[in-house]
Enzyme design. Structure first.
Site, PDB file in Angstrom:
ATOM      1  N   HIS A  26       8.997  -2.616  16.833  1.00 53.53           N
ATOM      2  CA  HIS A  26       8.066  -2.829  15.718  1.00 53.53           C
ATOM      3  C   HIS A  26       7.858  -4.322  15.479  1.00 53.53           C
ATOM      4  CE1 HIS A  26       7.631   1.316  14.174  1.00 53.53           C
ATOM      5  NE2 HIS A  26       8.833   1.484  14.706  1.00 53.53           N
ATOM      6  N   SER A  80      -6.399  -4.048 -18.743  1.00 54.16           N
ATOM      7  CA  SER A  80      -5.035  -3.726 -19.156  1.00 54.16           C
ATOM      8  C   SER A  80      -4.189  -4.964 -19.401  1.00 54.16           C
ATOM      9  CB  SER A  80      -4.359  -2.892 -18.062  1.00 54.16           C
ATOM     10  OG  SER A  80      -4.158  -3.678 -16.899  1.00 54.16           O
ATOM     11  N   GLY A  81      -4.702  -6.126 -18.999  1.00 56.56           N
ATOM     12  CA  GLY A  81      -3.893  -7.335 -19.041  1.00 56.56           C
ATOM     13  C   GLY A  81      -3.150  -7.565 -17.746  1.00 56.56           C
ATOM     14  N   GLY A  82      -3.218  -6.600 -16.826  1.00 57.69           N
ATOM     15  CA  GLY A  82      -2.527  -6.707 -15.550  1.00 57.69           C
ATOM     16  C   GLY A  82      -3.352  -7.421 -14.501  1.00 57.69           C
ATOM     17  N   VAL A  83      -2.756  -7.595 -13.331  1.00 58.18           N
ATOM     18  CA  VAL A  83      -3.368  -8.365 -12.256  1.00 58.18           C
ATOM     19  C   VAL A  83      -4.636  -7.688 -11.739  1.00 58.18           C
ATOM     20  CG1 VAL A  83      -3.028  -9.306  -9.938  1.00 58.18           C
ATOM     21  CG2 VAL A  83      -1.133  -9.284 -11.562  1.00 58.18           C
ATOM     22  N   ASP A  84      -4.548  -6.399 -11.416  1.00 55.05           N
ATOM     23  CA  ASP A  84      -5.649  -5.736 -10.715  1.00 55.05           C
ATOM     24  C   ASP A  84      -6.923  -5.669 -11.552  1.00 55.05           C
ATOM     25  OD1 ASP A  84      -3.745  -5.380  -8.752  1.00 55.05           O
ATOM     26  OD2 ASP A  84      -3.297  -3.316  -9.317  1.00 55.05           O
ATOM     27  N   SER A  85      -6.804  -5.193 -12.785  1.00 54.02           N
ATOM     28  CA  SER A  85      -8.014  -5.072 -13.615  1.00 54.02           C
ATOM     29  C   SER A  85      -8.583  -6.451 -13.949  1.00 54.02           C
ATOM     30  CB  SER A  85      -7.720  -4.289 -14.893  1.00 54.02           C
ATOM     31  OG  SER A  85      -6.857  -4.998 -15.761  1.00 54.02           O
ATOM     32  N   SER A  86      -7.712  -7.453 -14.101  1.00 52.03           N
ATOM     33  CA  SER A  86      -8.178  -8.801 -14.438  1.00 52.03           C
ATOM     34  C   SER A  86      -8.954  -9.424 -13.281  1.00 52.03           C
ATOM     35  CB  SER A  86      -6.986  -9.693 -14.811  1.00 52.03           C
ATOM     36  OG  SER A  86      -6.299  -9.186 -15.933  1.00 52.03           O
ATOM     37  N   GLU A 104       5.814  -5.668  13.460  1.00 52.95           N
ATOM     38  CA  GLU A 104       5.359  -5.942  12.095  1.00 52.95           C
ATOM     39  C   GLU A 104       6.488  -6.226  11.113  1.00 52.95           C
ATOM     40  OE1 GLU A 104       5.617  -1.381  12.433  1.00 52.95           O
ATOM     41  OE2 GLU A 104       5.202  -3.105  13.723  1.00 52.95           O
ATOM     42  N   CYS A 142       5.508   1.971  19.101  1.00 57.11           N
ATOM     43  CA  CYS A 142       6.539   3.000  18.991  1.00 57.11           C
ATOM     44  C   CYS A 142       5.964   4.373  19.362  1.00 57.11           C
ATOM     45  CB  CYS A 142       7.152   2.986  17.588  1.00 57.11           C
ATOM     46  SG  CYS A 142       8.721   3.884  17.490  1.00 57.11           S
TER      47      CYS A 142
END
Length: 510
Positions: free
Chosen positions: A168, A222-228, A170, A80
């Site tokens: 585009h 934190s119990g979340g995905v990223d920190s785990s 993508e 583009c």
């Protein structure tokens, strides 16, 4: 940079991250850098993609990087704006479109001899989104694709592996867009498609071992995905030298602290749970303003976490679950690119915590983090959980936070989420939340008049949280959940359902 890499130069397009995600799906590593601040071109960079932009090549402040080290040396693809810039800078004519070209179009002409569009089919649907059009090309540019309205749908520069397309590839609406990207990344750039979750884990673990040695690392869970997932990667690399701290701020979901910490211990993590519920409630007493609540919750967490971290001798590193979109959005782009927000996870250490930062996930998108987590053996209830705000239920209780309000909302939220699981709807919703409103309403229970709380249920579908549509949950499901909440949660006599989309509303209420 030693990893085989596709470099994406960002000109502020809303689709730039999507380009990267599509390339990652081809098991090829790529990085996004601002157009005016990108790394030196080395042998590890196999190709370069120029993104779209909300701006025009005709603007006085043309964002145009020096491509001398790239043009003719390694494959280059302009998308583009990127294509328009290549044409404009080489003497082509780019003019405002007579009618803004936005939406679906079909390729009426395709030069299948060109490697970029090889094997694409005539009539292939593509997605246009541009206010300018390339009307004429320099003499050494050849047209490789056209639509009925856009003659220069794509081009190649003679004698170079340099290409431009005005659509585009993508976005999902470009039905053969992934084929075009594969043609560029694999066939033209020669990438070997070996960047997989398994290879990422192996490479990351080795890099973390070499970087951290025998140093101690502290991580706030934190119990979340990223920190785990960050914790599991670090645990695999350095074992007991990783010290995890899981703070119960009293604003988690019902029984979540106990459930999550048991899972962490079962996985062999060196984790300490800290009961700080009373401290958070006392700090929040009498506070109603949303941003003030957020700051108190964040500040109190840092105080508790810092006190616990100081109990561990000789800690050298603080680990964070920063992911790639956080990094991209925190980069300050000078020039006419779109404004990019700062993020709390990037460079967010208070001055008094004199630790070095390690961010093992800072090259991954959210969906890739989940894939890595599954490979590392994390349980589904952590990997597949909906996004949950850092301040927790503190921003889902509108107004002042009290222990009684937390009890009410935890019970309501538990019934709502459990019913989503039982009905097979949890995975069909991107995020679900219950909100306790600062409103009381009259009701009747048995023969008695009641004057109790109102709760709102919220469910949205989204891909990245930037925009979201409200979820059309079945009436029968909502009726069942409402009935259970009113009958089982003392203090609630009315349930409403939020049918607002983002924008103009936000996903959370505070």
């Amino acid at each position: 940079m030693t990893q085989e890499t596709i470099l994406i130069l960002d000109f502020g397009s809303q689709y730039t991250q999507l380009i990267a995600r599509r390339i990652r799906e081809l098991n090829v590593y790529c990085e996004i850098h601002p157009f005016n601040h990108f790394p030196s071109i080395t042998s590890s960079i196999k190709g370069v993609i120029l993104s779209g932009s909300p701006y025009s090549v005709r603007d006085g402040m043309l964002p145009a990087p020096d491509l001398t080290a790239i043009r003719g040396n390694i494959p280059l693809l302009g998308v583009c704006y990127g294509a328009q810039m290549l044409a404009w800078e080489n003497g082509g004519n780019v003019e405002p479109s007579a009618i803004r070209e936005y939406g679906r179009a079909n390729l009426q002409y395709i030069d299948n001899a060109c490697p970029l569009v090889h094997a694409m089919t005539q009539g292939s649907q593509v997605w246009m989104s541009h206010g300018d059009t390339i009307l004429s090309l320099p003499s050494n540019f050849e047209i490789i694709a056209s639509t009925s309205d856009v003659k220069v749908g794509g081009f190649q520069i003679q004698g170079e592996k340099t290409f431009g397309i005005q659509f585009h590839p993508e976005v999902y609406h470009s039905t053969e867009g992934q084929l075009l990207l594969k043609n560029f990344v694999v066939d033209i750039c020669g990438c070997d498609q070996t960047w997989t979750p398994a290879s990422f884990i192996e490479t990351s673990v080795n890099e973390l071992r070499n970087r951290l040695g025998n140093d101690k690392v502290v991580l706030g869970l934190s119990g979340g995905v990223d920190s785990s997932v960050a914790a599991m990667l670090l645990h695999r690399a350095i074992g007991k030298n990783l010290y995890c701290i899981f703070v119960d701020n009293g604003l988690l979901r019902k029984n979540e602290f106990e459930k999550v910490i048991h899972s962490y211990l079962d996985l062999g993590l060196n984790v300490k749970g800290v009961d700080a519920r009373q401290r958070f409630l006392e700090a929040l007493a009498g506070v109603e303003e949303p941003e003030t609540k957020r700051k108190i919750i964040g500040g109190t967490f840092i105080e508790v976490f810092d006190a616990e971290a100081h109990l561990i001798e000789d800690v050298k590193w603080l680990a964070q679950g920063t992911i790639y979109p956080d990094v991209i959005e925190s980069v300050s782009v000078k020039g006419p690119s779109a404004t990019i927000k700062s993020h709390h996870n990037v460079g967010g250490l208070p001055d008094f915590m004199k630790l070095s930062i390690v961010e093992p996930l800072n090259t991954l998108f959210k969906d890739e983090v989940r894939i890595i987590g599954r490979q590392l053996g994390l349980p589904a209830f952590i990997i597949d959980r909906h996004p949950f705000p850092g301040p927790g239920l503190g921003i889902r209780i509108l107004g002042e936070i009290t222990a009684e309000k937390v009890r009410i909302l935890q019970d309501v939220d538990d019934i709502y989420v459990e019913n989503l699981y039982q009905s097979g709807l949890y995975e069909k919703v991107w995020q679900a939340a219950a909100i306790l409103l600062p409103v009381r309403s009259v009701g009747v229970m048995g023969d008695e008049r009641t004057y109790e709380n109102v709760v709102a249920l919220r469910a949205v579908n989204s891909t990245d949280g930037m925009t979201a549509d409200w979820s059309h949950l079945p009436y029968e499901f909502l009726a069942k959940v409402s009935n259970e909440i009113i009958n089982r949660v003392k203090g609630v006599n009315r349930v409403v359902y939020d049918i607002s989309s983002k924008p103009p509303a936000t996903i959370e209420w505070e």
